[in-house]
Design a protein around this motif. Structure first.
Motif, PDB file in Angstrom:
ATOM      1  N   VAL A  27       9.059   8.709  -7.818  1.00 23.38           N
ATOM      2  CA  VAL A  27       7.795   9.048  -8.472  1.00 23.38           C
ATOM      3  C   VAL A  27       6.787   9.520  -7.437  1.00 23.38           C
ATOM      4  CG1 VAL A  27       5.805   8.144  -9.725  1.00 23.38           C
ATOM      5  CG2 VAL A  27       8.112   7.571 -10.476  1.00 23.38           C
ATOM      6  N   TYR A  28       6.593   8.700  -6.373  1.00 17.98           N
ATOM      7  CA  TYR A  28       5.557   9.119  -5.428  1.00 17.98           C
ATOM      8  C   TYR A  28       6.056  10.113  -4.386  1.00 17.98           C
ATOM      9  CZ  TYR A  28       6.512   5.734  -1.544  1.00 17.98           C
ATOM     10  OH  TYR A  28       7.046   5.027  -0.495  1.00 17.98           O
ATOM     11  N   THR A  55      21.546  -8.374 -11.392  1.00 19.73           N
ATOM     12  CA  THR A  55      20.444  -9.337 -11.375  1.00 19.73           C
ATOM     13  C   THR A  55      19.654  -9.253 -10.079  1.00 19.73           C
ATOM     14  OG1 THR A  55      21.668 -10.859 -12.806  1.00 19.73           O
ATOM     15  CG2 THR A  55      19.851 -11.796 -11.524  1.00 19.73           C
ATOM     16  N   ASN A  56      20.363  -9.022  -8.981  1.00 22.51           N
ATOM     17  CA  ASN A  56      19.710  -9.013  -7.675  1.00 22.51           C
ATOM     18  C   ASN A  56      19.260  -7.636  -7.225  1.00 22.51           C
ATOM     19  OD1 ASN A  56      20.010 -11.888  -6.236  1.00 22.51           O
ATOM     20  ND2 ASN A  56      21.836 -11.534  -7.466  1.00 22.51           N
ATOM     21  N   SER A  57      19.861  -6.593  -7.768  1.00 21.63           N
ATOM     22  CA  SER A  57      19.525  -5.247  -7.279  1.00 21.63           C
ATOM     23  C   SER A  57      18.545  -4.507  -8.182  1.00 21.63           C
ATOM     24  CB  SER A  57      20.799  -4.407  -7.118  1.00 21.63           C
ATOM     25  OG  SER A  57      21.381  -4.125  -8.379  1.00 21.63           O
ATOM     26  N   TRP A  58      18.252  -5.025  -9.369  1.00 21.13           N
ATOM     27  CA  TRP A  58      17.386  -4.267 -10.277  1.00 21.13           C
ATOM     28  C   TRP A  58      16.001  -3.989  -9.686  1.00 21.13           C
ATOM     29  CZ3 TRP A  58      12.704  -5.757 -12.126  1.00 21.13           C
ATOM     30  CH2 TRP A  58      12.396  -7.126 -12.127  1.00 21.13           C
ATOM     31  N   PRO A  59      15.417  -4.929  -8.915  1.00 20.39           N
ATOM     32  CA  PRO A  59      14.139  -4.558  -8.301  1.00 20.39           C
ATOM     33  C   PRO A  59      14.276  -3.397  -7.320  1.00 20.39           C
ATOM     34  CG  PRO A  59      14.447  -6.947  -8.262  1.00 20.39           C
ATOM     35  CD  PRO A  59      15.755  -6.335  -8.618  1.00 20.39           C
ATOM     36  N   LEU A  60      15.433  -3.351  -6.611  1.00 16.80           N
ATOM     37  CA  LEU A  60      15.670  -2.236  -5.694  1.00 16.80           C
ATOM     38  C   LEU A  60      15.875  -0.941  -6.475  1.00 16.80           C
ATOM     39  CD1 LEU A  60      18.108  -3.946  -3.145  1.00 16.80           C
ATOM     40  CD2 LEU A  60      15.679  -3.452  -2.827  1.00 16.80           C
ATOM     41  N   ALA A  61      16.527  -1.042  -7.641  1.00 16.29           N
ATOM     42  CA  ALA A  61      16.726   0.141  -8.481  1.00 16.29           C
ATOM     43  C   ALA A  61      15.391   0.672  -8.973  1.00 16.29           C
ATOM     44  CB  ALA A  61      17.633  -0.207  -9.662  1.00 16.29           C
ATOM     45  N   LEU A  62      14.557  -0.234  -9.458  1.00 15.68           N
ATOM     46  CA  LEU A  62      13.241   0.188  -9.932  1.00 15.68           C
ATOM     47  C   LEU A  62      12.405   0.738  -8.789  1.00 15.68           C
ATOM     48  CD1 LEU A  62      11.345   0.482 -12.281  1.00 15.68           C
ATOM     49  CD2 LEU A  62      10.670  -1.913 -12.017  1.00 15.68           C
ATOM     50  N   SER A  63      12.570   0.135  -7.609  1.00 18.52           N
ATOM     51  CA  SER A  63      11.859   0.639  -6.425  1.00 18.52           C
ATOM     52  C   SER A  63      12.294   2.055  -6.094  1.00 18.52           C
ATOM     53  CB  SER A  63      12.119  -0.274  -5.224  1.00 18.52           C
ATOM     54  OG  SER A  63      11.595  -1.554  -5.438  1.00 18.52           O
ATOM     55  N   ALA A  64      13.606   2.318  -6.198  1.00 18.56           N
ATOM     56  CA  ALA A  64      14.120   3.662  -5.916  1.00 18.56           C
ATOM     57  C   ALA A  64      13.537   4.676  -6.896  1.00 18.56           C
ATOM     58  CB  ALA A  64      15.641   3.670  -5.993  1.00 18.56           C
ATOM     59  N   ILE A  65      13.412   4.263  -8.163  1.00 15.32           N
ATOM     60  CA  ILE A  65      12.815   5.146  -9.165  1.00 15.32           C
ATOM     61  C   ILE A  65      11.357   5.412  -8.828  1.00 15.32           C
ATOM     62  CG2 ILE A  65      12.191   5.355 -11.593  1.00 15.32           C
ATOM     63  CD1 ILE A  65      14.652   3.554 -12.182  1.00 15.32           C
ATOM     64  N   LEU A  66      10.648   4.348  -8.468  1.00 16.27           N
ATOM     65  CA  LEU A  66       9.239   4.488  -8.130  1.00 16.27           C
ATOM     66  C   LEU A  66       9.052   5.316  -6.855  1.00 16.27           C
ATOM     67  CD1 LEU A  66       8.070   0.865  -8.977  1.00 16.27           C
ATOM     68  CD2 LEU A  66       7.482   2.951 -10.218  1.00 16.27           C
ATOM     69  N   VAL A  67      10.003   5.199  -5.925  1.00 14.28           N
ATOM     70  CA  VAL A  67       9.955   6.031  -4.717  1.00 14.28           C
ATOM     71  C   VAL A  67      10.027   7.506  -5.102  1.00 14.28           C
ATOM     72  CG1 VAL A  67      11.276   6.763  -2.694  1.00 14.28           C
ATOM     73  CG2 VAL A  67      10.815   4.348  -3.056  1.00 14.28           C
ATOM     74  N   THR A  99       7.099  -3.898  -6.033  1.00 11.35           N
ATOM     75  CA  THR A  99       5.649  -3.926  -6.189  1.00 11.35           C
ATOM     76  C   THR A  99       4.959  -2.949  -5.255  1.00 11.35           C
ATOM     77  OG1 THR A  99       5.773  -6.265  -6.787  1.00 11.35           O
ATOM     78  CG2 THR A  99       3.614  -5.418  -6.176  1.00 11.35           C
ATOM     79  N   ARG A 100       5.395  -2.931  -3.990  1.00 18.22           N
ATOM     80  CA  ARG A 100       4.750  -2.045  -3.023  1.00 18.22           C
ATOM     81  C   ARG A 100       5.000  -0.585  -3.385  1.00 18.22           C
ATOM     82  NH1 ARG A 100       8.220  -2.071   2.616  1.00 18.22           N
ATOM     83  NH2 ARG A 100       6.188  -1.460   3.398  1.00 18.22           N
ATOM     84  N   THR A 101       6.199  -0.303  -3.873  1.00 19.54           N
ATOM     85  CA  THR A 101       6.517   1.068  -4.270  1.00 19.54           C
ATOM     86  C   THR A 101       5.699   1.488  -5.484  1.00 19.54           C
ATOM     87  OG1 THR A 101       8.769   0.669  -3.484  1.00 19.54           O
ATOM     88  CG2 THR A 101       8.398   2.647  -4.775  1.00 19.54           C
ATOM     89  N   ALA A 102       5.524   0.556  -6.416  1.00 24.44           N
ATOM     90  CA  ALA A 102       4.723   0.844  -7.602  1.00 24.44           C
ATOM     91  C   ALA A 102       3.281   1.168  -7.219  1.00 24.44           C
ATOM     92  CB  ALA A 102       4.756  -0.345  -8.559  1.00 24.44           C
ATOM     93  N   ALA A 103       2.757   0.445  -6.233  1.00 28.58           N
ATOM     94  CA  ALA A 103       1.383   0.705  -5.779  1.00 28.58           C
ATOM     95  C   ALA A 103       1.253   2.130  -5.252  1.00 28.58           C
ATOM     96  CB  ALA A 103       0.995  -0.307  -4.705  1.00 28.58           C
ATOM     97  N   GLY A 104       2.238   2.557  -4.435  1.00 31.86           N
ATOM     98  CA  GLY A 104       2.222   3.917  -3.914  1.00 31.86           C
ATOM     99  C   GLY A 104       2.344   4.956  -5.010  1.00 31.86           C
ATOM    100  N   ALA A 105       3.181   4.667  -6.003  1.00 31.63           N
ATOM    101  CA  ALA A 105       3.374   5.612  -7.108  1.00 31.63           C
ATOM    102  C   ALA A 105       2.097   5.783  -7.923  1.00 31.63           C
ATOM    103  CB  ALA A 105       4.515   5.132  -8.001  1.00 31.63           C
ATOM    104  N   VAL A 106       1.434   4.682  -8.221  1.00 35.28           N
ATOM    105  CA  VAL A 106       0.196   4.736  -9.001  1.00 35.28           C
ATOM    106  C   VAL A 106      -0.876   5.534  -8.260  1.00 35.28           C
ATOM    107  CG1 VAL A 106      -1.723   3.362  -9.896  1.00 35.28           C
ATOM    108  CG2 VAL A 106       0.629   2.616 -10.284  1.00 35.28           C
ATOM    109  N   VAL A 107      -1.014   5.264  -6.967  1.00 33.40           N
ATOM    110  CA  VAL A 107      -2.007   5.981  -6.161  1.00 33.40           C
ATOM    111  C   VAL A 107      -1.713   7.476  -6.162  1.00 33.40           C
ATOM    112  CG1 VAL A 107      -2.818   6.358  -3.795  1.00 33.40           C
ATOM    113  CG2 VAL A 107      -2.635   4.033  -4.693  1.00 33.40           C
ATOM    114  N   ASN A 108      -0.447   7.825  -6.019  1.00 29.85           N
ATOM    115  CA  ASN A 108      -0.081   9.239  -5.957  1.00 29.85           C
ATOM    116  C   ASN A 108      -0.372   9.948  -7.272  1.00 29.85           C
ATOM    117  OD1 ASN A 108       0.801  11.456  -4.531  1.00 29.85           O
ATOM    118  ND2 ASN A 108       2.972  11.044  -4.836  1.00 29.85           N
ATOM    119  N   VAL A 109      -0.005   9.317  -8.379  1.00 29.61           N
ATOM    120  CA  VAL A 109      -0.238   9.928  -9.692  1.00 29.61           C
ATOM    121  C   VAL A 109      -1.732  10.136  -9.939  1.00 29.61           C
ATOM    122  CG1 VAL A 109      -0.067   9.568 -12.174  1.00 29.61           C
ATOM    123  CG2 VAL A 109       1.898   9.066 -10.712  1.00 29.61           C
ATOM    124  N   VAL A 110      -2.517   9.098  -9.691  1.00 31.66           N
ATOM    125  CA  VAL A 110      -3.954   9.174  -9.952  1.00 31.66           C
ATOM    126  C   VAL A 110      -4.611  10.253  -9.085  1.00 31.66           C
ATOM    127  CG1 VAL A 110      -6.153   7.933  -9.767  1.00 31.66           C
ATOM    128  CG2 VAL A 110      -4.139   6.780 -10.718  1.00 31.66           C
TER     129      VAL A 110
END
Length: 444
Positions: free
Chosen positions: A240-241, A226-238, A372-383
């Protein structure tokens, strides 16, 4: 040897944490030297197309291996600092969760490979990707690293990493001398993960730990997830970018340009151990300051940002001038990598600051903002990669990565509750706090 006094830090605590950082630095520098010499020899042996094929499986698998880690490592370290009596429950529960994650990613790896191969057939067969993906199972033992970090015992990590890297280098060097084919080097990547896992297990046992005392707790597992899933998703997004550029280079340009691009990427990423080692070592001191003295907590964070900028800026300037000389060690087919390295190394400034501010977000419980911050970096990198790789090639990918890192790091400026930290980072980035300290020292 006495450590120079730094404003905002207790001297005795500083001695302890800097010495722990020193152990980590020694381990990583030794690993870096061996790794980079080996990478040069390997690149010159395989040449760019085969090197691209070797790196392609890692490009795919890295996304899923990050997913399998579940973001637990850093979070478990924090929990061990808060409640060391739960060591066996925390380690056992996190280990089994990560092990399950390592198994569950395998079908997703297969589906991704099939989908990518449909649009652009890859030279690397699926079993290459599968072999590399199995490292996600062995990385479950990395949870032992969290235990040592919570105890500020970097010297044990040092021993594992140095031995593992030396053995790994010796084996790869032997494969080169024997003129082995590419498949053996793929298996060597899996062996590296297994060797490191065994090293962590052995060192934990040597220091009185016993994994057979680890227990799984369902309620604790729910709490961790419950508490680490945002960190897990952040690691995935990291990933990505940090990796999507390599995947897109392969899709747009082929394995040859990927082989050229991976060399400067490896040089740049090899420097990222510095902020991780420093921040990991002083994290307990920062957490203690947050609990006991808010003003000291703020000073320590500002000092941390200053240190990150001083180190990364010096590194970026040095590598920019050294890049042409570094690539003289490579076969001439890799010549373009020198300019790419001189671009990518400047992303280290934002990577260093991002690592430091990431600890602030964890300390404050802003794990969703990390995502959220990691997702922003990932989106910018992909685009940016979509437009720049076809037009500018691998240099376009390098610039996209640089801008993505900057976007991710300073995304917290847009969030009111973290804007103050963003301003503190800007003060460090533009050397404002440095000049203030120099002026204050001059007056005194």
């Amino acid at each position: 040897m006495r450590i120079p006094k730094i404003s905002g830090f207790d001297q005795d605590a500083l001695e302890k944490y800097v010495k722990n950082t020193g152990w980590l630095m020694i381990a990583r520098v030794g690993s870096l030297a061996v790794k980079m010499l080996l990478n040069i020899a390997l690149a010159n042996y395989l040449l760019k197309v085969k090197l691209g094929i070797l790196n392609y499986p890692m490009t795919i698998a890295t996304f899923f291996i990050a997913m399998a880690a579940l973001g637990l490592d850093g979070f478990v370290t924090r929990e061990l600092l808060r409640d060391p009596e739960k060591e066996h429950k925390l380690l056992g529960t996190a280990f089994l969760l990560k092990l399950a994650g390592g198994l569950l990613i395998l079908p997703f790896v297969y589906l991704t490979y099939i989908a990518l191969n449909h649009f652009s057939p890859a030279s690397a067969p699926f079993y290459y990707v599968l072999i590399v993906s199995l490292t996600g199972i062995f990385q479950s033992f990395n949870i032992i690293d969290s235990y040592f970090q919570s105890k500020t015992q970097g010297k044990f990590i040092m021993r594992v990493q140095i031995v593992a890297n030396l053995v790994s280098a010796a084996i790869k060097g032997l494969l080169i001398l024997l003129h082995s084919n590419l498949t053996w080097f793929i298996f060597a990547l899996l062996f590296d993960a297994a060797l490191l896992a065994f090293g962590y297990f052995y060192m934990y046992k040597q220091n009185g730990g016993n994994i057979f005392k680890w227990t799984f707790d369902g309620k604790l597992a729910k709490y961790l997830l419950t508490n680490s899933w945002p960190l897990a998703l952040s690691a995935i997004l990291v990933t990505v970018y940090m990796r999507i550029d390599q995947l897109m280079i392969t899709q747009y340009l082929g394995e040859g340009p990927l082989g050229v691009y991976t060399n400067p990427v490896q040089w740049t990423e090899s420097c990222y151990f510095i902020p991780v080692a420093i921040v990991t070592s002083v994290f307990p001191a920062i957490m203690n300051a947050r609990r006991d003295d808010p003003e000291r907590y703020r000073r320590r964070m500002q000092n941390m940002y200053d240190l990150m900028v001083w180190i990364s800026l010096s590194l970026a300037i040095f590598v920019t001038f050294a890049a042409p000389f570094i690539f003289e060690l490579y076969d001439p087919v890799y010549a373009e990598g020198a300019h790419v390295l001189s671009i990518l190394i400047w992303a280290s400034i934002f990577a260093f600051l991002g690592t430091a501010s990431g600890q602030f977000l964890i300390a404050e419980g802003y794990t969703k903002l990390t995502m959220t911050r990691t997702a922003a970096g990932a989106v910018v990198n992909v685009v940016l990669n979509i437009f720049w790789i076809p037009k500018y090639g691998i240099e376009g990918a390098a610039f996209a990565t640089l801008i993505a890192f900057a976007t991710s790091t300073f995304w917290i400026l847009l969030i009111p509750k973290t804007r103050d930290q963003g301003i503190m980072m800007l003060k460090s980035l533009f050397l404002i706090t440095l000049f203030r300290k120099l002026k204050r020292n001059h007056i005194t």
